[in-house]
Motif scaffolding. Structure first.
Motif, mmCIF file in Angstrom:
data_model
loop_
_atom_site.group_PDB
_atom_site.id
_atom_site.type_symbol
_atom_site.label_atom_id
_atom_site.label_comp_id
_atom_site.label_asym_id
_atom_site.label_seq_id
_atom_site.Cartn_x
_atom_site.Cartn_y
_atom_site.Cartn_z
ATOM 1 N N GLU A 1 -82.386 -33.391 -16.515
ATOM 2 C CA GLU A 1 -83.530 -33.576 -15.626
ATOM 3 C C GLU A 1 -83.291 -34.654 -14.580
ATOM 4 O O GLU A 1 -84.047 -34.777 -13.634
ATOM 5 C CB GLU A 1 -84.772 -33.948 -16.439
ATOM 6 N N SER A 2 -82.228 -35.438 -14.760
ATOM 7 C CA SER A 2 -81.958 -36.539 -13.840
ATOM 8 C C SER A 2 -81.135 -36.056 -12.647
ATOM 9 O O SER A 2 -80.525 -34.987 -12.669
ATOM 10 C CB SER A 2 -81.208 -37.644 -14.574
ATOM 11 N N LEU A 3 -81.107 -36.856 -11.601
ATOM 12 C CA LEU A 3 -80.323 -36.510 -10.421
ATOM 13 C C LEU A 3 -78.836 -36.594 -10.704
ATOM 14 O O LEU A 3 -78.047 -35.865 -10.110
ATOM 15 C CB LEU A 3 -80.704 -37.426 -9.254
ATOM 16 N N SER B 1 -82.500 -27.303 -16.490
ATOM 17 C CA SER B 1 -83.767 -27.941 -16.193
ATOM 18 C C SER B 1 -84.206 -27.421 -14.830
ATOM 19 O O SER B 1 -83.369 -27.096 -13.997
ATOM 20 C CB SER B 1 -83.607 -29.454 -16.157
ATOM 21 N N TYR B 2 -85.488 -27.362 -14.590
ATOM 22 C CA TYR B 2 -85.939 -26.869 -13.294
ATOM 23 C C TYR B 2 -85.782 -27.961 -12.253
ATOM 24 O O TYR B 2 -86.189 -29.109 -12.473
ATOM 25 C CB TYR B 2 -87.407 -26.431 -13.355
ATOM 26 N N HIS B 3 -85.170 -27.632 -11.128
ATOM 27 C CA HIS B 3 -85.032 -28.563 -10.017
ATOM 28 C C HIS B 3 -85.451 -27.855 -8.741
ATOM 29 O O HIS B 3 -84.984 -26.754 -8.453
ATOM 30 C CB HIS B 3 -83.586 -29.047 -9.869
ATOM 31 N N LEU C 1 -78.043 -33.248 -12.300
ATOM 32 C CA LEU C 1 -78.037 -32.213 -11.271
ATOM 33 C C LEU C 1 -76.807 -32.366 -10.383
ATOM 34 O O LEU C 1 -76.181 -31.378 -10.001
ATOM 35 C CB LEU C 1 -79.315 -32.277 -10.437
ATOM 36 N N ASN D 1 -85.098 -32.108 -5.070
ATOM 37 C CA ASN D 1 -84.151 -32.729 -5.987
ATOM 38 C C ASN D 1 -82.708 -32.417 -5.596
ATOM 39 O O ASN D 1 -81.827 -33.262 -5.748
ATOM 40 C CB ASN D 1 -84.399 -32.256 -7.420
ATOM 41 N N VAL D 2 -82.470 -31.201 -5.095
ATOM 42 C CA VAL D 2 -81.107 -30.845 -4.662
ATOM 43 C C VAL D 2 -80.689 -31.740 -3.501
ATOM 44 O O VAL D 2 -79.577 -32.277 -3.487
ATOM 45 C CB VAL D 2 -81.036 -29.346 -4.277
ATOM 46 N N ASN E 1 -82.369 -21.736 -11.991
ATOM 47 C CA ASN E 1 -83.766 -21.988 -12.373
ATOM 48 C C ASN E 1 -84.439 -20.737 -12.919
ATOM 49 O O ASN E 1 -85.312 -20.820 -13.772
ATOM 50 C CB ASN E 1 -84.567 -22.491 -11.171
#
Length: 88
Positions: free
Chosen positions: A12-14, A50-52, A17, A56-57, A43
């Motif tokens: 869930e963190s950057l 995790s959903y991003h 990702l 967030n991208v 997603n």
């Protein structure tokens, strides 16, 4: 949200990702739209880490650029700056 913590999983963190984005860049340079398409496709699956969202991208790409993990070539495509042999 950049770093995982007691209540935020690494996926869930950057940083988490960013690791997935670097994995996607192993195939070669990509545009932001292509990376967003890959994350969006992830997603939609049940195997989603995790959903991003798109925000967030972009934040993860900013983070990777600041630490020098990615760079942009003359065509405006993003590539892995650390392992250039992979991202030709």
């Amino acid at each position: 949200m950049i770093l995982p913590s007691k209540h935020i999983r690494i996926s869930e963190s950057l940083i988490g990702l960013g690791a997935y984005l670097l994995k996607y860049l192993n195939d070669g340079p990509k545009s932001v739209d292509q990376l967003w398409f890959k994350v969006g496709k992830q997603n939609d699956t049940k195997k989603a880490f995790s959903y991003h969202g798109f925000d967030n991208v972009v934040l993860a790409l900013n983070y990777l650029f600041i630490i020098g993990a990615i760079d942009i070539n003359s065509e405006g495509l993003i590539y892995n700056a650390v392992n250039k042999t992979i991202s030709k």
